[in-house]
Structures are given as C-alpha cells and as structure tokens.
Design a protein around this motif. Sequence first.
Motif, PDB file in Angstrom:
ATOM      1  N   CYS B  56       0.835  -1.201   0.000  1.00 44.33           N
ATOM      2  CA  CYS B  56       0.000   0.000   0.000  1.00 44.33           C
ATOM      3  C   CYS B  56       0.880   1.265   0.000  1.00 44.33           C
ATOM      4  O   CYS B  56       1.824   1.375   0.784  1.00 44.33           O
ATOM      5  CB  CYS B  56      -0.898  -0.023   1.231  1.00 44.33           C
ATOM      6  N   CYS B  59       0.203   3.033   3.735  1.00 47.47           N
ATOM      7  CA  CYS B  59       0.565   2.415   5.019  1.00 47.47           C
ATOM      8  C   CYS B  59       1.642   1.344   4.902  1.00 47.47           C
ATOM      9  O   CYS B  59       2.213   0.930   5.908  1.00 47.47           O
ATOM     10  CB  CYS B  59      -0.669   1.843   5.705  1.00 47.47           C
ATOM     11  N   CYS B  68      -4.465   0.006   0.249  1.00 48.52           N
ATOM     12  CA  CYS B  68      -5.051  -1.221   0.783  1.00 48.52           C
ATOM     13  C   CYS B  68      -6.496  -1.010   1.220  1.00 48.52           C
ATOM     14  O   CYS B  68      -6.987   0.114   1.295  1.00 48.52           O
ATOM     15  CB  CYS B  68      -4.206  -1.729   1.941  1.00 48.52           C
ATOM     16  N   CYS B  71      -6.918   1.384   4.284  1.00 44.92           N
ATOM     17  CA  CYS B  71      -6.737   2.809   3.973  1.00 44.92           C
ATOM     18  C   CYS B  71      -7.893   3.352   3.126  1.00 44.92           C
ATOM     19  O   CYS B  71      -8.163   4.552   3.141  1.00 44.92           O
ATOM     20  CB  CYS B  71      -5.410   3.037   3.244  1.00 44.92           C
TER      21      CYS B  71
HETATM   22 ZN   LIG Z   1      -2.874   1.018   3.494  1.00 46.82          ZN
END
Ligand SMILES: [Zn+2]
Lengths: 271, 202
Positions: B56, B59, B68, B71
């Motif tokens: 991601c 993150c 992801c 998120c």
């Molecule tokens: Zn993420």
Amino acid sequence: MSLYRDTGVVLRVQKLGEADRIITLLTRRHGKIRAVGKGVRRTMSRFGARLEPFGHVDLQLYTGRTLDVVTQVQTLDAFGAGLVDDYERYTAASAVLEAADRLTPEERTPAMRIYLLVVGALRTLANGEREPTLVLDAFLLRAMTQAGWAPALLECARCGEPGPHRAFNVPAGGSVCPTCRPPGSVSPAPETLELLSALLHGDWADAEAASAASRREGAGLVAAHVQWHVERQLRSLALVDRPGDDAPWPAEPERGADIASAGADPSPVAH
Amino acid sequence: MYEGPVQDLIDELGRLPGIGPKSAQRIAFHLLGAEPADVTRLQEVLQRVKEGVTFCDICGNVSEQATCRICRDARRDAALVCVVEEPKDVLAVERTREYRGRYHVLGGALDPLSGVGPDQLRIRELLGRIGGQYGGAEVTEVIIATDPNTEGEATATYLVRMLRDFPGLTVTRLASGLPMGGDLEFADELTLGRALSGRRSV
Ligand SMILES: [Zn+2]
Ligand SMILES: [Zn+2]
C-alpha cells in the motif's frame, strides 16, 4: 550429556524454527559459544526476555551434538532496559556487541579480558553516565589492544620513535614518524590523538574535555583501525547515532588508501 | 538424496522459514500424492501472490491495489494510526476487533547488528503522513505497537524522539507486561519491570 555453567553476555540471536533461537554468547570461561534456547520466542517462555541481546546472564547448558542447549538462565544485569530507552546508547551498545563478536572469532577459545571489557562498556552505557560514542571508542581501543592490535598513538608504529607524531596511517598501525611515514598517511589534529590516548587509558576527565571535532575525527580513526584489522566492515558502526553530526559517516577505507574522515594530507611526503 | 525434481522440491521447501529437512520431505511427499487439482490451485496462488500483491502506498501493508482495503475504508478513523513492524502484526491487531483506526507498517525494526537503520524502514513515510503529505484527515494520535523485544523497544524509543515535536500529536505505546494466564513468580525481571513501570490505576 554433560552440563556446565558459566556467565555470559548475549551478543546475537537468530531465529530457529517456529519458537527457538540460536543465541551467541560471550562467556567468562568458555569464550564465545552458540547455544539453542528452546521456546524462547513463545510469550510464555520460562526464559522470558532473559536471552535478548545485551543480557548479562548466569546460565546452565548441556553439551549437544552440534549446538549446546540452554537449560537455565538467570539475569545478572538486564542492560537492555537502560539501552533501548535511548537511541544513542542502543546504537553504541550494538556496535560493542558486533565488535566483540568479530574480535573473538573462534568458538570456545577463552577471551575473558574481552568479556570483561564488554560487560564494563555495557554497564557504563546502560547507566548513561558518559557520552555513548566515547564509551564505544574507549571499548574499541581497549578491545583492539587485547586482541593484539593496539594502535600506536604516541610513538611511531614502525620504528617506535617517541612522538607525538603528526602523521597517522591505518595500515601501518597508527602514528608514524616523518621517516617511516608511508604515502597516503593522514594528519589528524594533535588533540585527537591525545583524546584516543586518554580513552585507551581510561582518563575520562581529559577525554570528556575534547572538542566535538576531535571526537568525530577520533571516532573515524578508531573505526578505520578496527575495520582494517578485522578485515570487514562492522555494519553497526555506520549506524551509530552521533548527536549533531550531520557529516556522513566515513566509508570503509580501501586497503592502502586514505581514510576519508581524517582529512587527507594535501602534501604527502615522498620517499 | 532423491532424484531430480523430488529433491529439488525438498530443497526449495527446506529454504522456507520454520521448515527443517524432515518437514520439507514430508510436505514434498504429501504434494507428490495430492490430487492434481489441489497442486494446481497451490501453484496459482503462489503465482498470484508474486504478481498481484504489492504494498500500500500509504501504510505499507500488503495490498492488491495501490492503496489497501483499510486505507480505503472511510469508516476507519484516519486520525488514529497504529505503527507496527510487519504486515502480520496488522492481522494480529485486527483479530482483537478492538481497533478502528488505520495502520503504518515499518517493514521491520531498528537493528544495527543486521544493518537496519532508520533509512531502511518506512519512517520517512510515517513522518510525511503525519505532516499531511497525503492530504485527508489530520493524524492526531499515533499508537506505537512494535514488538516487545530489544529491537522493537529501541524502535519505539526512536519513533518517540522523531514524533515528539509534532504539535498536537498524541503518541502512545502499547502497554507491555505480563502474559495473561502466566504466573507472577515465573516472570522474568525485564517483563516484570516493564509491567511495573507501565502500571495503571484501577
Ligand atoms: Zn494502506
Ligand atoms: Zn618511525
């Protein structure tokens, strides 16, 4: 199966299978040993956090076919607690462990002096009484001396002519007089060599009076000296946290080349 | 030693973490006797995991898309960020079903002995995220959930040092102490020491 007991410092841990660990310890009487700690990584392990790096432990082991196995551990000093709460101390202490590992290459060769130096350095770092990078450099100088690679600081490394001398040459072994001085020598500030001498002899009042520039230059010389003799780079040395030092850490010196950190001599004397 | 592909398979399996020579042999012979469809499915999953899974952008967790699932989820509190070492730690925290914030995966812990310093981890990305580099909601609390071991503790110390100058940011650390189901008398000094210093009033 034979049991034995010793005290030691945990230098390194590696995972083994799901829950076990291989632990490298520097012990008082058996030198460096590698042993298995079974179930160490389980939360409910009876060893708990005792077999973590920096731990100074009293342990019982039995001699295994390939690796010894830890059967009991008691903490003598939980140095880790005082080290992980301060990043400067943690990185300096990591370099102490890596250097100790490299300076004691053979397993089961007694290395009591180095063991005592490691315990002393970790204790001083964990107490936070002294500047971590100075403690590290003092340890490195003394451990190198124990290993038979004392740097020449106040006399010529080649002919023994009493100094202090202006030039320093890592491959030659330290300070060199004007006659012996090989090409590619550097010229550190006289104050820097005095600092290294004070650190080697435990003269803390003088060492702590040294300027930041001297400390940085001295650290560069010590790192170059250690890495030249152990014939490899110590990864943790490059990661030592040095407050207020924005200059990049000197790269590992090429064999026979200048040490970048010590200020290359503009006019090396030709022979 | 077995011949050709069987030994190759045993060797490959033996290189996986936590699998010794005996286990590698057992798995190899299990696969040898398995239904072709089962083996094909395993083969496809292995292929997909290498081709389809990335990390991601925000993150650092494993993800099938650029950002992801967590998120992208608008219901999760973007002001709260839990910092962990590895993607598997995200799963561990998710399993508690207690946490409704987002994550930040560092990709390991500070470990000078292995050559891992701040530049080898996603610390710069974390600071950028708190500084509002990705827009969106302001981060107001960071929970440091690194492992309760030497490297994890040192990483937490470093993060605290880096985060303390952000105005209005609350930084907390997972409480560490005695494992549930354990006996006090068997606790080691370090664990008990941490539990004491992190005690709470009741
Ligand atoms: Zn993420
Ligand atoms: Zn000379």
